[in-house]
Motif scaffolding. Structure first.
Motif, PDB file in Angstrom:
ATOM      1  N   SER A 105       0.846  -1.263  -0.162  1.00  0.00           N
ATOM      2  CA  SER A 105       0.022   0.028   0.068  1.00  0.00           C
ATOM      3  C   SER A 105       0.601   1.150  -0.114  1.00  0.00           C
ATOM      4  CB  SER A 105      -1.067   0.089   1.202  1.00  0.00           C
ATOM      5  OG  SER A 105      -0.248   0.260   2.292  1.00  0.00           O
ATOM      6  N   ILE A 106       1.965   1.306   0.716  1.00  0.00           N
ATOM      7  CA  ILE A 106       3.015   2.124   0.678  1.00  0.00           C
ATOM      8  C   ILE A 106       3.241   2.618  -0.888  1.00  0.00           C
ATOM      9  CG2 ILE A 106       5.330   3.116   1.135  1.00  0.00           C
ATOM     10  CD1 ILE A 106       4.958   1.880   3.912  1.00  0.00           C
ATOM     11  N   TYR A 107       3.630   1.590  -1.531  1.00  0.00           N
ATOM     12  CA  TYR A 107       4.237   1.997  -2.974  1.00  0.00           C
ATOM     13  C   TYR A 107       3.245   2.175  -3.734  1.00  0.00           C
ATOM     14  CZ  TYR A 107       8.726   1.430  -0.836  1.00  0.00           C
ATOM     15  OH  TYR A 107       9.710   1.500  -0.227  1.00  0.00           O
ATOM     16  N   THR A 108       1.872   1.745  -3.476  1.00  0.00           N
ATOM     17  CA  THR A 108       0.855   1.836  -4.442  1.00  0.00           C
ATOM     18  C   THR A 108       0.558   3.465  -4.411  1.00  0.00           C
ATOM     19  OG1 THR A 108      -0.231  -0.359  -4.245  1.00  0.00           O
ATOM     20  CG2 THR A 108      -1.689   1.631  -5.039  1.00  0.00           C
ATOM     21  N   SER A 109       0.556   3.958  -3.100  1.00  0.00           N
ATOM     22  CA  SER A 109       0.362   5.355  -2.883  1.00  0.00           C
ATOM     23  C   SER A 109       1.388   6.219  -3.311  1.00  0.00           C
ATOM     24  CB  SER A 109       0.209   5.608  -1.339  1.00  0.00           C
ATOM     25  OG  SER A 109      -0.152   6.943  -0.983  1.00  0.00           O
ATOM     26  N   PHE A 110       2.779   5.912  -3.162  1.00  0.00           N
ATOM     27  CA  PHE A 110       3.994   6.323  -3.684  1.00  0.00           C
ATOM     28  C   PHE A 110       3.747   6.623  -5.153  1.00  0.00           C
ATOM     29  CE2 PHE A 110       8.688   6.682  -3.912  1.00  0.00           C
ATOM     30  CZ  PHE A 110       8.929   7.767  -3.860  1.00  0.00           C
ATOM     31  N   HIS A 111       3.519   5.382  -5.902  1.00  0.00           N
ATOM     32  CA  HIS A 111       3.047   5.650  -7.422  1.00  0.00           C
ATOM     33  C   HIS A 111       1.950   6.595  -7.626  1.00  0.00           C
ATOM     34  CE1 HIS A 111       3.078   4.298 -11.602  1.00  0.00           C
ATOM     35  NE2 HIS A 111       1.767   3.380 -11.541  1.00  0.00           N
ATOM     36  N   ARG A 112       0.937   6.357  -7.021  1.00  0.00           N
ATOM     37  CA  ARG A 112      -0.020   7.475  -7.331  1.00  0.00           C
ATOM     38  C   ARG A 112       0.627   8.977  -7.335  1.00  0.00           C
ATOM     39  NH1 ARG A 112      -4.650   4.797  -3.643  1.00  0.00           N
ATOM     40  NH2 ARG A 112      -5.003   3.017  -4.920  1.00  0.00           N
ATOM     41  N   LEU A 113       1.266   9.191  -6.332  1.00  0.00           N
ATOM     42  CA  LEU A 113       1.824  10.527  -6.075  1.00  0.00           C
ATOM     43  C   LEU A 113       2.700  11.053  -7.196  1.00  0.00           C
ATOM     44  CD1 LEU A 113       2.339  12.969  -4.309  1.00  0.00           C
ATOM     45  CD2 LEU A 113       4.417  11.656  -3.265  1.00  0.00           C
ATOM     46  N   ASP A 119      -1.071  20.138  -8.725  1.00  0.00           N
ATOM     47  CA  ASP A 119      -0.531  20.318  -7.352  1.00  0.00           C
ATOM     48  C   ASP A 119      -1.849  19.960  -6.494  1.00  0.00           C
ATOM     49  OD1 ASP A 119       1.770  21.274  -8.193  1.00  0.00           O
ATOM     50  OD2 ASP A 119       1.087  23.480  -8.175  1.00  0.00           O
ATOM     51  N   GLU A 120      -3.087  20.070  -6.723  1.00  0.00           N
ATOM     52  CA  GLU A 120      -4.142  19.644  -5.865  1.00  0.00           C
ATOM     53  C   GLU A 120      -3.905  18.125  -5.590  1.00  0.00           C
ATOM     54  OE1 GLU A 120      -8.889  19.694  -5.635  1.00  0.00           O
ATOM     55  OE2 GLU A 120      -7.876  21.195  -6.823  1.00  0.00           O
ATOM     56  N   GLN A 121      -3.832  17.319  -6.848  1.00  0.00           N
ATOM     57  CA  GLN A 121      -3.611  15.853  -6.919  1.00  0.00           C
ATOM     58  C   GLN A 121      -2.384  15.338  -5.948  1.00  0.00           C
ATOM     59  OE1 GLN A 121      -3.885  15.007 -11.061  1.00  0.00           O
ATOM     60  NE2 GLN A 121      -5.891  14.142 -11.046  1.00  0.00           N
ATOM     61  N   LYS A 122      -1.315  16.098  -6.293  1.00  0.00           N
ATOM     62  CA  LYS A 122      -0.065  15.793  -5.479  1.00  0.00           C
ATOM     63  C   LYS A 122      -0.610  15.923  -3.794  1.00  0.00           C
ATOM     64  CE  LYS A 122       3.041  16.773  -9.364  1.00  0.00           C
ATOM     65  NZ  LYS A 122       3.928  17.557  -9.920  1.00  0.00           N
ATOM     66  N   GLU A 123      -1.184  16.796  -3.586  1.00  0.00           N
ATOM     67  CA  GLU A 123      -1.137  17.214  -2.165  1.00  0.00           C
ATOM     68  C   GLU A 123      -2.054  16.251  -1.444  1.00  0.00           C
ATOM     69  OE1 GLU A 123      -0.619  18.441   1.566  1.00  0.00           O
ATOM     70  OE2 GLU A 123       0.349  19.284  -0.256  1.00  0.00           O
ATOM     71  N   ILE A 124      -3.109  15.863  -2.261  1.00  0.00           N
ATOM     72  CA  ILE A 124      -4.140  14.580  -1.780  1.00  0.00           C
ATOM     73  C   ILE A 124      -3.365  13.352  -1.559  1.00  0.00           C
ATOM     74  CG2 ILE A 124      -6.014  13.142  -2.526  1.00  0.00           C
ATOM     75  CD1 ILE A 124      -7.208  15.776  -3.842  1.00  0.00           C
ATOM     76  N   GLU A 125      -2.549  12.956  -2.554  1.00  0.00           N
ATOM     77  CA  GLU A 125      -1.630  11.799  -2.728  1.00  0.00           C
ATOM     78  C   GLU A 125      -0.643  12.003  -1.314  1.00  0.00           C
ATOM     79  OE1 GLU A 125      -2.605   9.087  -3.874  1.00  0.00           O
ATOM     80  OE2 GLU A 125      -4.103   9.867  -4.962  1.00  0.00           O
ATOM     81  N   ARG A 126      -0.094  13.105  -1.247  1.00  0.00           N
ATOM     82  CA  ARG A 126       1.168  13.139  -0.288  1.00  0.00           C
ATOM     83  C   ARG A 126       0.407  12.821   1.074  1.00  0.00           C
ATOM     84  NH1 ARG A 126       2.726  18.023  -2.276  1.00  0.00           N
ATOM     85  NH2 ARG A 126       4.196  17.406  -3.811  1.00  0.00           N
ATOM     86  N   GLU A 127      -1.013  13.486   1.278  1.00  0.00           N
ATOM     87  CA  GLU A 127      -1.519  13.243   2.582  1.00  0.00           C
ATOM     88  C   GLU A 127      -1.931  11.787   2.788  1.00  0.00           C
ATOM     89  OE1 GLU A 127      -4.831  16.093   2.791  1.00  0.00           O
ATOM     90  OE2 GLU A 127      -3.668  17.888   2.657  1.00  0.00           O
ATOM     91  N   ARG A 128      -2.347  11.173   1.778  1.00  0.00           N
ATOM     92  CA  ARG A 128      -2.625   9.793   1.823  1.00  0.00           C
ATOM     93  C   ARG A 128      -1.456   8.855   2.178  1.00  0.00           C
ATOM     94  NH1 ARG A 128      -5.478   7.944  -3.191  1.00  0.00           N
ATOM     95  NH2 ARG A 128      -7.364   9.162  -2.371  1.00  0.00           N
ATOM     96  N   LEU A 129      -0.302   9.166   1.535  1.00  0.00           N
ATOM     97  CA  LEU A 129       0.974   8.570   1.801  1.00  0.00           C
ATOM     98  C   LEU A 129       1.395   8.481   3.237  1.00  0.00           C
ATOM     99  CD1 LEU A 129       3.306   6.686   0.775  1.00  0.00           C
ATOM    100  CD2 LEU A 129       4.501   8.660  -0.236  1.00  0.00           C
ATOM    101  N   ALA A 130       1.479  10.004   3.694  1.00  0.00           N
ATOM    102  CA  ALA A 130       1.710  10.376   5.023  1.00  0.00           C
ATOM    103  C   ALA A 130       0.730   9.605   6.299  1.00  0.00           C
ATOM    104  CB  ALA A 130       1.462  11.832   5.202  1.00  0.00           C
TER     105      ALA A 130
END
Length: 166
Positions: A105-113, A119-130
Motif C-alpha cells: 500500500s505504501i508503494y501503491t500510494s507512492f506510485h499515485r503520487l 498540485d491539488e492531486q499531488k497534495e491529496i496523494e501526499r496526505e494519503r501517503l503520510a
C-alpha cells in the motif's frame, strides 16, 4: 519395557524437533523475503529521488510502478507460501500477509503520487501517503509480535535485528 519407552521418547523428540525446524525454516523464509524486498526497494528509492530531483517524471513514474510491482510480487509469494502445520502457523502467515499488504500500500500510494498531474492531486496523494506511513510502527510491531508468538509456540529463537548507526 524400558527400550520401548526410550524408543517412544526418541521418536517424540524427533517429531518435535522436526516441527520446530519446519517452523524455523518458514520464519526464515519470510525474513529473507522481507530483507530481499527491502534491499530492492532501497535501491529503487534512491533512483526515484534522483529522477524527481532531475524532474524526470516519466522515469519516476516507471520506477514507482516497478516498486509497487515488486511489493505486490512479494505479497503474492507470501500468500502462496503454505504455512507449516504447527502452532501459530496460520496466525503468523496472516500477520505476514497483513504486513506485506501494508508495504504494498505504501508503494501503491507512492506510485499515485508520482502520477499526480496537478498540485491539488499531488497534495491529496501526499496526505494519503503520510497517513499510511504513520502506521508503519504499528504494522511492524504487529508482525514482530506474531513472529515472537510463532517462535515461542514452536520452541525456536529469533534473532533481534540490530540497528545500524547512521
Amino acid at each position: 519395557m524400558k527400550l520401548k519407552q526410550v524408543s517412544a521418547a526418541l521418536v517424540l523428540l524427533a517429531l518435535i524437533s522436526c516441527k520446530s525446524k519446519t517452523a524455523f525454516d518458514y520464519s526464515q523464509a519470510i525474513v529473507k523475503m522481507e530483507n530481499d524486498l527491502s534491499a530492492d526497494l532501497a535501491t529503487a528509492d534512491l533512483k526515484v529521488a534522483e529522477y524527481i530531483e532531475a524532474q524526470k517524471t516519466d522515469s519516476a513514474i516507471m520506477m514507482t510502478q516497478q516498486m509497487e510491482t515488486l511489493a505486490g510480487g512479494t505479497l503474492k509469494e507470501i500468500q502462496e507460501l503454505e504455512a507449516p502445520k504447527v502452532k501459530e502457523g496460520e496466525n503468523f502467515k496472516k500477520a505476514a500477509v497483513r504486513y506485506f499488504s501494508y508495504i504494498k500500500s505504501i508503494y501503491t500510494s507512492f506510485h499515485r503520487l508520482t502520477m499526480a498531474a496537478t498540485d491539488e492531486q499531488k497534495e491529496i496523494e501526499r496526505e494519503r501517503l503520510a497517513k499510511i506511513i504513520k502506521d508503519k510502527k504499528e504494522a511492524t510491531d504487529a508482525m514482530q509480535e506474531a513472529q515472537r508468538k510463532f517462535a515461542a509456540a514452536n520452541d525456536f529463537r529469533i534473532e533481534k535485528a540490530t540497528k545500524k548507526s547512521q
